[in-house]
Design a protein around this motif. Sequence first.
Motif, mmCIF file in Angstrom:
data_model
loop_
_atom_site.group_PDB
_atom_site.id
_atom_site.type_symbol
_atom_site.label_atom_id
_atom_site.label_comp_id
_atom_site.label_asym_id
_atom_site.label_seq_id
_atom_site.Cartn_x
_atom_site.Cartn_y
_atom_site.Cartn_z
ATOM 1 N N LYS A 63 27.110 -19.114 58.653
ATOM 2 C CA LYS A 63 28.417 -18.726 57.687
ATOM 3 C C LYS A 63 28.283 -17.088 58.059
ATOM 4 O O LYS A 63 28.934 -16.390 58.428
ATOM 5 C CB LYS A 63 28.136 -18.978 55.753
ATOM 6 N N THR A 64 27.329 -16.544 57.968
ATOM 7 C CA THR A 64 27.311 -15.013 57.948
ATOM 8 C C THR A 64 27.758 -13.987 59.513
ATOM 9 O O THR A 64 28.038 -12.599 59.596
ATOM 10 C CB THR A 64 25.975 -14.736 57.504
ATOM 11 N N ALA A 65 27.319 -14.922 59.839
ATOM 12 C CA ALA A 65 27.102 -14.666 61.939
ATOM 13 C C ALA A 65 28.808 -14.695 61.624
ATOM 14 O O ALA A 65 29.360 -14.157 61.948
ATOM 15 C CB ALA A 65 27.033 -15.530 62.557
ATOM 16 N N ILE A 66 29.795 -15.399 61.020
ATOM 17 C CA ILE A 66 31.384 -15.864 61.374
ATOM 18 C C ILE A 66 32.232 -14.144 60.687
ATOM 19 O O ILE A 66 32.303 -13.786 61.122
ATOM 20 C CB ILE A 66 31.504 -17.406 61.236
ATOM 21 N N ASP A 142 26.038 -17.411 66.679
ATOM 22 C CA ASP A 142 26.904 -15.870 67.081
ATOM 23 C C ASP A 142 28.223 -16.053 66.603
ATOM 24 O O ASP A 142 28.246 -16.221 65.123
ATOM 25 C CB ASP A 142 27.391 -16.492 69.088
ATOM 26 N N ALA A 143 29.198 -14.834 66.904
ATOM 27 C CA ALA A 143 30.073 -14.836 65.896
ATOM 28 C C ALA A 143 30.815 -16.271 65.357
ATOM 29 O O ALA A 143 32.034 -15.808 64.527
ATOM 30 C CB ALA A 143 31.237 -13.260 66.096
ATOM 31 N N LEU A 144 31.044 -16.683 66.414
ATOM 32 C CA LEU A 144 31.702 -17.588 66.446
ATOM 33 C C LEU A 144 30.723 -19.136 65.827
ATOM 34 O O LEU A 144 31.837 -20.188 65.678
ATOM 35 C CB LEU A 144 32.672 -18.690 67.659
ATOM 36 N N GLY A 145 29.384 -18.988 64.971
ATOM 37 C CA GLY A 145 28.904 -20.231 64.854
ATOM 38 C C GLY A 145 28.866 -20.648 65.176
ATOM 39 O O GLY A 145 27.563 -21.636 65.025
ATOM 40 N N VAL A 172 19.435 -28.378 64.245
ATOM 41 C CA VAL A 172 20.712 -27.562 64.809
ATOM 42 C C VAL A 172 21.535 -28.182 66.421
ATOM 43 O O VAL A 172 20.228 -28.344 66.859
ATOM 44 C CB VAL A 172 19.858 -26.424 65.007
ATOM 45 N N THR A 173 22.573 -28.366 66.223
ATOM 46 C CA THR A 173 22.681 -29.388 66.840
ATOM 47 C C THR A 173 23.452 -27.935 68.137
ATOM 48 O O THR A 173 24.355 -27.459 67.876
ATOM 49 C CB THR A 173 24.435 -30.103 67.123
ATOM 50 N N GLY A 177 26.472 -26.246 66.875
ATOM 51 C CA GLY A 177 25.856 -25.229 65.930
ATOM 52 C C GLY A 177 25.622 -26.456 63.786
ATOM 53 O O GLY A 177 25.131 -25.821 63.087
ATOM 54 N N TYR A 178 25.907 -27.080 64.064
ATOM 55 C CA TYR A 178 26.123 -27.970 62.887
ATOM 56 C C TYR A 178 24.687 -28.297 62.720
ATOM 57 O O TYR A 178 23.893 -29.015 63.114
ATOM 58 C CB TYR A 178 26.917 -29.549 62.806
ATOM 59 N N VAL A 179 24.409 -28.275 61.172
ATOM 60 C CA VAL A 179 22.512 -28.220 60.620
ATOM 61 C C VAL A 179 22.713 -29.665 59.895
ATOM 62 O O VAL A 179 23.856 -30.162 58.834
ATOM 63 C CB VAL A 179 22.686 -27.114 59.954
#
Length: 180
Positions: A63-66, A142-145, A172-173, A177-179
């Motif tokens: 979430k911080t990356a996004i 990355d910026a898109l999560g 982590v997928t 990136g689903y955790v």
Amino acid sequence: MGAIPFPAKRLHRSGFTMVELIVVLVLIGILGAIGAARYFNRNSFDAAFFAEQTRAMLRYAQKTAIARNTPVFVELGDNRIGLCHVAPNGNCPAASRVQFPSGRSTGEGTDTYCQSAAWYCIGRPKGVSYSYSVVMTQFAFDALGRPVAGAGEFPGLAIAVGGDGQSRTVSVTPETGYVQ
């Protein structure tokens, strides 16, 4: 003829018999002995807590990356997992550490293995083990999560957290990136 006498009123006393009370006390004693043994062996609870902390940390990194539109790196150490704004290459510089959301990180292993309480880093508690499914010491969201690995494609990550003979998995997928 004489009147037929009414039966005398029986006194009905409510309460428990001595046998019932003893049986209940024995059952409470057995349950207490089992519960106390589980309570004093904290490894299972520490492992569950470490796994949940790891999930929360990875979701926060994504979430911080996004939100910042910049990568957030996850450093996987032998005894800790930490977040950094730049590629840590073995150790995250103090100026690049992601700050803990509520101001101060706490925990048994955190105080031992992380250099700063303000850094979003969690340390492995005593009696808890963890290992990863792939050989890498860091990856980033990355910026898109999406999770990305150094030079190649992110293969997915599974972290096995163990304690007291039980194992929990944090994963982590690769694509999303689903955790979980």
